[in-house]
Design an enzyme around this catalytic site. Structure first.
Site, PDB file in Angstrom:
ATOM      1  CB  SER A 193      -0.882  -0.007   1.246  1.00  0.00           C
ATOM      2  OG  SER A 193      -1.603   1.206   1.323  1.00  0.00           O
ATOM      3  CG  HIS A 237      -3.828  -1.051  -2.346  1.00  0.00           C
ATOM      4  ND1 HIS A 237      -5.004  -1.595  -2.838  1.00  0.00           N
ATOM      5  CD2 HIS A 237      -4.203  -0.215  -1.355  1.00  0.00           C
ATOM      6  CE1 HIS A 237      -6.032  -1.090  -2.157  1.00  0.00           C
ATOM      7  NE2 HIS A 237      -5.576  -0.259  -1.253  1.00  0.00           N
ATOM      8  CG  ASP A 262      -4.944   3.201  -0.168  1.00  0.00           C
ATOM      9  OD1 ASP A 262      -3.925   2.774   0.410  1.00  0.00           O
ATOM     10  OD2 ASP A 262      -5.949   2.515  -0.398  1.00  0.00           O
ATOM     11  CG  MET A 288      -7.884   8.388   0.857  1.00  0.00           C
ATOM     12  SD  MET A 288      -7.175   8.339   2.513  1.00  0.00           S
ATOM     13  CE  MET A 288      -6.722   6.609   2.642  1.00  0.00           C
ATOM     14  CG  HIS A 327      -8.918   1.403  -2.146  1.00  0.00           C
ATOM     15  ND1 HIS A 327      -8.541   1.205  -0.830  1.00  0.00           N
ATOM     16  CD2 HIS A 327     -10.278   1.469  -2.132  1.00  0.00           C
ATOM     17  CE1 HIS A 327      -9.635   1.154  -0.067  1.00  0.00           C
ATOM     18  NE2 HIS A 327     -10.685   1.316  -0.828  1.00  0.00           N
ATOM     19  CG  MET A 377     -11.022   4.691  -0.016  1.00  0.00           C
ATOM     20  SD  MET A 377      -9.702   4.552   1.206  1.00  0.00           S
ATOM     21  CE  MET A 377      -8.286   4.478   0.100  1.00  0.00           C
ATOM     22  CG  MET A 404     -12.553  -1.125   2.955  1.00  0.00           C
ATOM     23  SD  MET A 404     -10.841  -0.938   2.387  1.00  0.00           S
ATOM     24  CE  MET A 404     -10.032  -0.214   3.809  1.00  0.00           C
ATOM     25  CG  ASP A 424      -6.953  -1.847   1.944  1.00  0.00           C
ATOM     26  OD1 ASP A 424      -7.430  -0.953   1.223  1.00  0.00           O
ATOM     27  OD2 ASP A 424      -5.886  -1.721   2.575  1.00  0.00           O
TER      28      ASP A 424
END
Ligand code: DX5
Ligand code: ZN
Length: 231
Positions: A7, A32, A34, A36, A65, A67, A136, A174
């Site tokens: 991550s 991965h 992330d 946001m 990913h 979010m 999650m 995750d």
């Protein structure tokens, strides 16, 4: 096969290029990433330009990913930055099936991410449009949190649901995926591990050592499981 994906929000952004190259050479299976928006989750991480800047340094899949609220509005941005897989949160869009179909129609792998409290029922009518499910195991938004124990049951329930419906869909976990939590997430059916501060980004271990240790550990878990199943 158990797939290991660092991550990258847990990495030192000042040496991200070097980190990607070293983790790639150490043998990770995917990266991965992330994303946001400070709205769906109360935090900000990386954007498309950062992803674009590290894309040339590895051929391994980029798993983005999202979010973010209304992820359907941002798919092209992340596809152009180099994503190979995109997961969207079922809680963040009113148009899940259409969004997943769009991701697939553009040649990417489509994933659905579920917050800890979100029931598996949300998946039932999109099973034919997804390649992986991200369970999650912490509430999304921050690294370094503690695994939510009931998520072990959720992973097992998901595996049963997919077997019963006869769908070959990867189960990604995750959040706080490390040596304490890996044995049971694998036993319950997960096969894609997002690895952050609990396993790969640890101050006292080099990336090369961390990846080798993790690969050996997950392999041993599988062997132990196989022996157990033989009994
Ligand atoms: C949290 C992110 C995770 C996080 C994992 O919202 O989706 O990928 O970075 O970090 P650890 O492994 O430290 O929980
Ligand atoms: Zn994530």
């Amino acid at each position: 096969m158990t797939l290991i994906g660092p991550s990258l929000m847990c990495a030192d952004m000042g040496i991200l290029k070097e980190t990607v190259i070293r983790l790639d050479q150490a043998g990770v299976d995917f990266f991965h990433l992330d994303i946001m928006d400070g709205n769906f989750v109360p935090n900000f991480t990386m954007g498309p330009d950062l992803i674009k800047s590290i894309r040339p340094y590895t051929n391994k899949p980029f798993d983005v990913h999202l979010m973010v609220k209304n992820p359907e509005n941002h798919l092209d941005t992340f596809i152009e930055s180099g994503a190979n897989m995109i997961s969207v949160h079922v809680e963040a869009t009113d148009h899940l099936q259409k969004t997943l179909k769009t991701i697939r129609d553009k040649g990417l792998k489509a994933g659905v991410a579920l917050n800890p409290s979100t029931p598996l029922q949300e998946l039932v009518y999109v099973l034919d449009t997804i390649d992986y499910v991200t369970v999650m195991t912490v509430n999304p938004g921050f690294a370094g949190q503690k695994f939510i124990p009931l998520m072990y049951q959720k992973i097992s329930d998901l595996k049963h649901l997919l077997n019963k419906a006869e769908y070959e869909i990867d189960i990604q976990v995750d959040g706080n995926i490390g040596y304490e939590t890996i044995p049971d997430v694998l036993k319950n059916g997960a096969n894609m591990l997002v690895c952050g501060t609990s396993s790969l980004f640890k101050p006292d271990v080099t990336f090369e050592e961390a990846v080798n240790q993790l690969k050996d550990f997950t392999e041993n878990q599988k062997t132990d499981q196989f022996k157990l199943n033989l009994k």
